[in-house]
Motif scaffolding. Structure first.
Motif, mmCIF file in Angstrom:
data_model
loop_
_atom_site.group_PDB
_atom_site.id
_atom_site.type_symbol
_atom_site.label_atom_id
_atom_site.label_comp_id
_atom_site.label_asym_id
_atom_site.label_seq_id
_atom_site.Cartn_x
_atom_site.Cartn_y
_atom_site.Cartn_z
ATOM 1 N N LYS A 1 0.832 -1.202 0.000
ATOM 2 C CA LYS A 1 0.000 0.000 0.000
ATOM 3 C C LYS A 1 0.871 1.259 0.000
ATOM 4 C CE LYS A 1 -3.857 0.005 -0.024
ATOM 5 N NZ LYS A 1 -4.720 0.016 -1.222
ATOM 6 N N LYS A 51 -4.956 -2.813 -10.645
ATOM 7 C CA LYS A 51 -5.969 -2.515 -9.625
ATOM 8 C C LYS A 51 -7.340 -2.278 -10.252
ATOM 9 C CE LYS A 51 -6.621 0.487 -5.626
ATOM 10 N NZ LYS A 51 -5.959 1.466 -4.759
ATOM 11 N N ASN A 52 -7.388 -1.506 -11.327
ATOM 12 C CA ASN A 52 -8.673 -1.212 -11.973
ATOM 13 C C ASN A 52 -9.303 -2.463 -12.575
ATOM 14 O OD1 ASN A 52 -8.509 1.486 -11.296
ATOM 15 N ND2 ASN A 52 -7.541 2.070 -13.225
ATOM 16 N N THR A 56 -0.723 -5.522 -8.543
ATOM 17 C CA THR A 56 -1.082 -4.175 -8.073
ATOM 18 C C THR A 56 -1.174 -3.183 -9.227
ATOM 19 O OG1 THR A 56 1.189 -3.422 -7.588
ATOM 20 C CG2 THR A 56 0.007 -4.564 -5.812
ATOM 21 N N GLU A 108 2.091 1.851 -3.460
ATOM 22 C CA GLU A 108 1.045 2.438 -4.303
ATOM 23 C C GLU A 108 0.938 3.948 -4.128
ATOM 24 O OE1 GLU A 108 -2.834 0.769 -3.772
ATOM 25 O OE2 GLU A 108 -2.068 -1.266 -3.931
ATOM 26 N N LYS A 126 3.229 5.374 -8.225
ATOM 27 C CA LYS A 126 1.791 5.494 -8.457
ATOM 28 C C LYS A 126 1.504 5.761 -9.940
ATOM 29 C CE LYS A 126 -1.882 7.788 -5.912
ATOM 30 N NZ LYS A 126 -2.145 8.831 -4.950
ATOM 31 N N TYR A 151 -10.244 -4.898 -4.211
ATOM 32 C CA TYR A 151 -8.798 -4.918 -4.389
ATOM 33 C C TYR A 151 -8.020 -5.168 -3.094
ATOM 34 C CZ TYR A 151 -4.084 -3.290 -5.209
ATOM 35 O OH TYR A 151 -2.724 -3.198 -5.247
ATOM 36 N N ASP A 152 -8.274 -4.372 -2.055
ATOM 37 C CA ASP A 152 -7.504 -4.505 -0.808
ATOM 38 C C ASP A 152 -7.645 -5.900 -0.196
ATOM 39 O OD1 ASP A 152 -6.451 -1.984 -0.993
ATOM 40 O OD2 ASP A 152 -7.656 -1.114 0.612
ATOM 41 N N GLU A 178 -11.670 -1.985 -7.704
ATOM 42 C CA GLU A 178 -11.266 -1.300 -6.475
ATOM 43 C C GLU A 178 -12.029 -1.753 -5.250
ATOM 44 O OE1 GLU A 178 -10.092 2.739 -6.206
ATOM 45 O OE2 GLU A 178 -9.880 2.906 -8.387
ATOM 46 N N GLU A 179 -13.294 -2.149 -5.427
ATOM 47 C CA GLU A 179 -14.103 -2.524 -4.264
ATOM 48 C C GLU A 179 -13.582 -3.798 -3.593
ATOM 49 O OE1 GLU A 179 -15.788 -4.471 -7.847
ATOM 50 O OE2 GLU A 179 -15.290 -2.396 -7.401
#
Length: 197
Positions: A101, A172-173, A169, A104, A110, A180-181, A177-178
């Motif tokens: 994280k 991610k898109n 990573t 990122e 990024k 991803y973590d 995103e909902e």
């Protein structure tokens, strides 16, 4: 005949090139960062640039590598502190998740998407890329020595698994995103549980 520079001048020029390369990389990415832009910002002739770097890609890679090493040091320091308290799969997963994280959120990292990373890697000499992967493997091996791992664990496989997580990573898109973590944490946890005793 090329101008010769003192050690102090060489150090200053490299420092300035790296500073401006980091800014350009954040603003323009790999493709649109040019040697002309860099030398203009640093105030050196174009020929001088090539006394220090064979290509802009080597300079950009060095800038990214410096950031990567800083993050690795933070992770290593965090693992050392955690070693005193004792490790569990959850604590190691949390540390590594935080590392990803943090990566990122770094402005330079990024900005890099899959295409930018692939372009940069494609233009680097093979030995530079191989040395980078070997450094990563060595760093992971050093970190693994801090906590109890399974016997006969292949560090190269663990290193490759974490490289795979890093490349994930960059998507991610595509992952969404909902989720991803949670997906990232699950991947890391899977690797950690397979390597710990």
């Amino acid at each position: 005949m090329p101008k010769s520079y003192s050690d102090q001048e060489r150090e200053y020029i490299v420092k300035r090139l790296k500073e401006e390369a980091a800014k350009c990389l954040s603003q323009y990415g790999v493709r649109r960062t040019t040697v002309d832009e860099l030398v203009q910002r640093v105030g050196i002739p174009k020929g001088t640039f090539y006394l220090f770097y064979k290509s802009k890609e080597l300079l950009l890679f060095e800038v990214i590598q410096d950031q990567h090493e800083a993050i690795n040091k933070e992770l290593s320091d965090a693992l050392s502190k955690t070693a005193v308290k004792g490790f569990s799969a959850d604590t190691v997963t949390d540390l590594i998740f935080d590392f990803f994280k943090m990566t990122e959120e770094m402005p330079i990292l990024k900005l890099l998407d899959t295409d930018e990373v692939e372009l940069l890697v494609r233009k680097l000499p093979r030995e530079v890329v191989e040395a980078h992967f070997q450094d990563d493997t060595d760093t992971i091996e050093q970190m693994l020595s801090m906590f109890p791992i399974k016997k006969n664990l292949d560090v190269k496989v663990v290193s490759a698994a974490f490289h795979a997580v890093y490349f994930a990573t960059l998507h991610k898109n595509d992952i969404g995103e909902e989720n991803y973590d949670e997906a990232l944490r699950l991947l890391i946890y899977g690797i950690v549980t397979q390597m710990m005793k």
